[in-house]
Write an enzyme that holds these catalytic residues in place. Structure first.
Site, short mmCIF file in Angstrom:
data_model
loop_
_atom_site.label_atom_id
_atom_site.label_comp_id
_atom_site.label_asym_id
_atom_site.label_seq_id
_atom_site.Cartn_x
_atom_site.Cartn_y
_atom_site.Cartn_z
N LYS A 23 145.92 -33.81 -4.53
CA LYS A 23 145.81 -34.97 -3.65
C LYS A 23 145.14 -36.11 -4.38
O LYS A 23 145.60 -37.25 -4.37
CB LYS A 23 145.01 -34.62 -2.40
CG LYS A 23 144.68 -35.84 -1.56
CD LYS A 23 143.74 -35.55 -0.42
CE LYS A 23 142.31 -35.35 -0.89
NZ LYS A 23 141.31 -35.49 0.19
N ASP A 50 147.96 -37.34 3.64
CA ASP A 50 147.18 -38.33 2.88
C ASP A 50 148.05 -39.11 1.89
O ASP A 50 147.88 -40.32 1.74
CB ASP A 50 146.02 -37.65 2.13
CG ASP A 50 144.83 -37.42 3.06
OD1 ASP A 50 145.00 -37.57 4.29
OD2 ASP A 50 143.74 -37.09 2.55
N ASN A 93 143.31 -40.61 8.20
CA ASN A 93 141.96 -40.15 7.83
C ASN A 93 141.91 -39.95 6.32
O ASN A 93 141.20 -39.09 5.82
CB ASN A 93 141.64 -38.85 8.57
CG ASN A 93 140.14 -38.57 8.60
OD1 ASN A 93 139.33 -39.41 8.23
ND2 ASN A 93 139.77 -37.38 9.03
N GLY A 95 140.69 -40.80 3.07
CA GLY A 95 139.66 -41.50 2.31
C GLY A 95 140.19 -41.97 0.95
O GLY A 95 139.85 -43.05 0.47
N ARG A 134 133.27 -42.94 9.30
CA ARG A 134 132.88 -42.65 7.92
C ARG A 134 132.37 -43.93 7.26
O ARG A 134 133.10 -44.92 7.21
CB ARG A 134 134.07 -42.03 7.16
CG ARG A 134 134.51 -40.71 7.78
CD ARG A 134 135.78 -40.16 7.16
NE ARG A 134 135.57 -39.66 5.79
CZ ARG A 134 136.55 -39.15 5.04
NH1 ARG A 134 137.78 -39.10 5.51
NH2 ARG A 134 136.30 -38.71 3.83
N SER A 182 131.57 -40.59 -3.93
CA SER A 182 132.00 -41.05 -5.26
C SER A 182 133.26 -41.90 -5.13
O SER A 182 133.63 -42.60 -6.06
CB SER A 182 132.26 -39.85 -6.17
OG SER A 182 133.40 -39.16 -5.73
N SER A 209 129.42 -35.87 -7.11
CA SER A 209 130.83 -35.55 -7.36
C SER A 209 131.35 -36.19 -8.65
O SER A 209 132.44 -36.76 -8.68
CB SER A 209 131.70 -35.99 -6.19
OG SER A 209 131.12 -35.69 -4.95
N ASP A 333 134.32 -29.99 -2.64
CA ASP A 333 135.39 -29.48 -1.77
C ASP A 333 135.56 -27.97 -1.92
O ASP A 333 135.60 -27.23 -0.94
CB ASP A 333 136.71 -30.19 -2.07
CG ASP A 333 136.71 -31.61 -1.50
OD1 ASP A 333 135.79 -31.92 -0.71
OD2 ASP A 333 137.60 -32.39 -1.84
N GLU A 361 135.80 -35.25 6.32
CA GLU A 361 136.72 -35.25 7.45
C GLU A 361 135.98 -34.94 8.76
O GLU A 361 136.35 -35.39 9.84
CB GLU A 361 137.84 -34.24 7.23
CG GLU A 361 138.96 -34.74 6.33
CD GLU A 361 138.64 -34.70 4.84
OE1 GLU A 361 137.46 -34.58 4.46
OE2 GLU A 361 139.60 -34.83 4.05
N ARG A 364 130.87 -31.36 7.71
CA ARG A 364 131.28 -30.03 7.25
C ARG A 364 130.14 -29.01 7.22
O ARG A 364 130.39 -27.82 7.33
CB ARG A 364 131.94 -30.13 5.87
CG ARG A 364 133.33 -30.71 5.93
CD ARG A 364 133.95 -30.85 4.57
NE ARG A 364 135.38 -31.13 4.69
CZ ARG A 364 136.15 -31.52 3.68
NH1 ARG A 364 135.65 -31.67 2.47
NH2 ARG A 364 137.43 -31.74 3.87
N HIS A 405 141.45 -30.09 7.32
CA HIS A 405 142.33 -29.16 6.60
C HIS A 405 141.57 -28.06 5.88
O HIS A 405 141.98 -26.91 5.87
CB HIS A 405 143.19 -29.96 5.61
CG HIS A 405 142.39 -30.82 4.66
ND1 HIS A 405 142.63 -30.86 3.32
CD2 HIS A 405 141.33 -31.65 4.85
CE1 HIS A 405 141.79 -31.68 2.73
NE2 HIS A 405 140.99 -32.19 3.64
N ARG A 406 140.44 -28.41 5.28
CA ARG A 406 139.72 -27.40 4.49
C ARG A 406 139.07 -26.34 5.38
O ARG A 406 138.93 -25.19 4.97
CB ARG A 406 138.69 -28.05 3.57
CG ARG A 406 139.32 -28.98 2.59
CD ARG A 406 138.60 -29.11 1.27
NE ARG A 406 139.27 -30.14 0.50
CZ ARG A 406 140.41 -29.96 -0.18
NH1 ARG A 406 140.96 -28.77 -0.23
NH2 ARG A 406 140.97 -30.95 -0.82
N LYS A 431 147.22 -32.37 6.08
CA LYS A 431 146.54 -33.47 5.38
C LYS A 431 146.75 -33.37 3.86
O LYS A 431 146.95 -34.36 3.19
CB LYS A 431 145.05 -33.46 5.71
CG LYS A 431 144.30 -34.68 5.20
CD LYS A 431 142.89 -34.72 5.77
CE LYS A 431 142.27 -36.10 5.65
NZ LYS A 431 142.00 -36.51 4.29
#
Ligand code: DC
Length: 675
Positions: A23, A50, A93, A95, A134, A182, A209, A333, A361, A364, A405-406, A431
């Site tokens: 991605k 995305d 969504n 980013g 965000r 980042s 990151s 991630d 998202e 988390r 998604h994660r 996503k």
């Protein structure tokens, strides 16, 4: 109504997965190609929400993007001068689309005052509700330092944004916070070549990151812009830099997406091999492999592949992962995947330096803690860490995914526990990885089920029990559940047609099977369970949809390693539609009546039978035949989960077979499948 996906308990994992494109790389590639002079052909681009948002955004801005094939695109660069000067972009969504496009539109060559365009340029950027929560102020402030004209259209500091022509200042020195996202620095870096003067970006606070910045710098270089840097504290993009198309470019496989499969290999035995990323990857998330290694997994890295195998154990058996204490700043991630691996590890796992999780998202850290607790883990959460103590036994749970998604992909791994897992809103994986669950299913092996359906007295109970014994599998007599319910209802005076009450009773009743013994609410049940009267009552309550639904979870709970043999009417069609072996066991009505008769007579042809008046014996057989036929009729004709030979089920007619022959028949089908 939320949709959900039930994953059965998983036994093992091995196989190979071709990863979808990254991605992070896909969206950077599209944008850099659009900002370039010349035409770029991008291969292996990721198809996902995305990237769709980025493609959409660029096309709306007038950039010509041709689709050459699935995953192959041709982008006609506009050199930083977008043809469309006034438009609104909806960026969902994403980013990786929102932040860079904000910077690029704020500084785009055609969007300067005093430039060659006199049109009142104006861009509006918005997203879904979560995108509007965000933070983006750090990026906006840095862009304003360069002379950008950006206004907040909703809440100060957050999208949506309005962007008007910039008045570029000559002193191009700006600063940006590095400790929130980042993506702010990435956005500034990618947009900086659009400014004619030197742009010096200073990072305030510790940069998080970092590997994502490496991706950015690496790709800018690929498109001809070399950024001068002073470690991680300042970056200079020289005035006059211009992106040039490198011609044909390839997108690497997604290293974050790889983490779920590698974790599956580490938990479920492996080896699981992912293709599309390898040791020379520019993605920081390949370093997830080091974390997995620290947990004990065996990792191999090739040029363009990675494989993961569970820790070595005794003989053929692998052993468990072990908990780790890790700073995860470099793999924000993929670290989510470690949090779920922690459920399968010996000891406590602490993941530190993950404050950025809170502005992704979803929050988390909170989401992860909440859902891990549902499966029995003890979880401590702090502002920037999470500590997980695995449960003794992983419980069945319905996992909420927070439109993240994660969350959905991580929690699929819970199915390696004993109980399987239910994932709410599984489609949120779109996503970044629309066909995630299909790919996942290709490398995992669920706890096997042999489903044996058939009419009354077809001998399926006896056959199923013997097959279970031969394989060392668990056994489910689903008919017994309906019989138990009928008994319980009769004992409590509940009418056999009162669906709501029966469903409630079904959900509440406690049943326990041990060998030939069955307990109902901790009281041993006797022979009455097997009477024709109970069977008839069972068949009546079994026709009620609410009852069948209420008994579903109880039946699924029997599916445990190393395997299950389940008998009934709808094992193959409804309860275990993914059963590896499906058998439809039957026999002629006469043969079945005779078997039931023998059962009633005490199995062996007893003295009693010989002495019994032949007429009475015939009468009894006829009555049994009628009862069985009536029950078959009801079970076959009912509207919900009727008795039928399921698609893919093997017909086994036992009219002329012994029990041993029938058992052999089923075992043969199972072994044929395994080999
Ligand atoms: O298999 P059995 O004779 O114990 O089943 C008793 C009744 O329960 C049967 O007439 C129909 C019902 N049943 C069902 O509807 N679905 C099953 N999976 C098992 C039994």
């Amino acid at each position: 109504m939320t949709s959900f996906l039930d994953l059965p308990p998983l036994l093992s994992a091995y196989g190979t997965v071709r990863l979808p494109g990254s991605k992070s790389i896909s969206n950077r590639m599209l944008l850099l190609a659009a900002l370039s002079n010349g035409v770029t052909e991008i291969r292996d681009l990721l198809h996902s929400d995305d990237t769709e948002r980025m493609l959409d955004g660029l096309r709306t801005l007038g950039v010509q993007v041709d689709t050459l094939g699935s995953n192959v695109y041709r982008v006609h660069g506009c050199g930083g001068n977008f043809p469309v000067k006034k438009t609104a972009l909806f960026l969902g969504n994403a980013g990786t689309a929102f932040r860079p496009l904000t910077a690029v539109l704020a500084l785009a060559r055609g969007n300067w005052t005093g430039g060659e365009y006199e049109l009142p340029n104006y861009y509006e950027l918005s997203g879904v509700a979560r995108m509007h929560e965000r933070p983006i102020a750090d990026l906006v402030d840095a862009l304003r330092e360069l002379g950008a004209d950006i206004s907040y259209l909703g809440v100060e500091g957050f999208p949506p944004l309005g962007i008007r022509p910039a008045t570029i200042h000559s002193a191009g020195k700006i600063s940006v916070r590095g400790d929130v996202s980042s993506q702010f620095l990435t956005a500034l870096l990618m947009a900086a070549p659009l400014v004619q003067q030197d742009v010096v970006i200073e990072v305030v606070g510790e940069l998080i990151s970092k590997p994502y910045i490496e991706i950015t710098l690496n790709m800018m270089a690929q498109f001809g812009v070399h950024v001068e840097r002073n470690g991680w504290t300042s970056f200079t993009v020289r005035g006059g830099s211009q992106y040039k198309s490198p011609g044909v470019v390839f997108v690497e496989g997604d290293a974050s997406s790889a983490s779920y499969f590698l974790a599956a290999g580490a938990i479920g035995g492996g080896p699981v091999r992912v293709e599309g990323v390898g040791k020379n990857s520019i993605q920081g998330d390949v370093r997830f492999t080091e974390a997995l290694q620290a947990m004990g997994a065996r990792i191999e890295l090739g040029e363009n592949w990675i494989s993961a195998t569970a820790p070595a154990g005794r003989g053929a058996k692998h052993s468990k992962l072990r908990g780790i204490n890790l700073d995860c700043n470099h793999i924000p991630d993929a670290a989510m995947t470690l949090a779920v691996c922690a459920l399968f590890a010996e000891g406590v796992t602490t993941l530190r330096n993950i404050a950025s999780w809170r502005v992704k998202e979803t929050d988390r850290i909170h989401a992860m803690a909440t859902e891990l607790r549902k499966v029995g883990a003890t979880v401590e959460e702090g502002a920037d860490f999470i500590r997980i103590t695995p449960p003794v036994k992983i419980l069945h749970a319905t996992i909420d995914t927070y439109d993240d998604h994660r969350m959905a992909m991580c929690f699929s791994l819970v199915a390696f526990g004993e109980a399987g897992v239910r994932i709410n809103d599984p489609q949120c994986v779109a996503k970044t990885f629309p066909d995630y669950f299909a790919r996942f299913a290709e490398v995992v092996q669920s706890v096997p089920v042999i489903a044996i359906d058939g009419p009354s007295a077809s001998g399926k109970g006896t056959v199923a029990q013997q097959v279970a014994q031969a394989l060392g599998f668990h056994y489910l007599d689903s008919g017994a559940l309906y019989r138990l319910l009928a008994l319980a209802a009769q004992r409590q005076g509940i009418a056999l047609n009162s669906a709501a009450q029966l469903a409630k009773l079904a959900a509440e009743m406690q049943v326990r099977f041990e060998g030939a013994y069955i307990w109902l609410n901790e009281v041993l049940v006797g022979q009455e369970l097997r009477s024709e009267q109970t069977a008839a009552a069972a068949s009546t309550v079994a026709a009620l949809p609410a009852v069948r639904a209420a008994l579903l979870d109880k039946q699924h709970a029997f599916r445990r390693a190393p395997g299950l043999v389940a008998d009934g009417r709808d094992m193959a069609s409804v309860v275990f539609p993914d059963a590896q072996v499906k058998i439809f066991l039957t026999a002629s009505a006469d043969a079945r009546a005779e078997r039931r008769y023998k059962q009633l007579m005490g199995n062996e042809l007893s003295l009693m039978e010989k002495e019994m008046n032949a007429n009475i014996a015939t009468l009894l057989q006829e009555t049994l035949l009628k009862e069985i036929s009536a029950r078959d009729e009801r079970d076959t004709q009912r509207s919900v989960a009727p008795l039928q030979q399921a698609v893919g089920a093997i017909l086994l007619d036992t009219t002329n077979l012994t029990v041993a022959q029938a058992v052999q028949g089923v075992l043969k089908s199972y072994h044929a499948l395994k080999s």
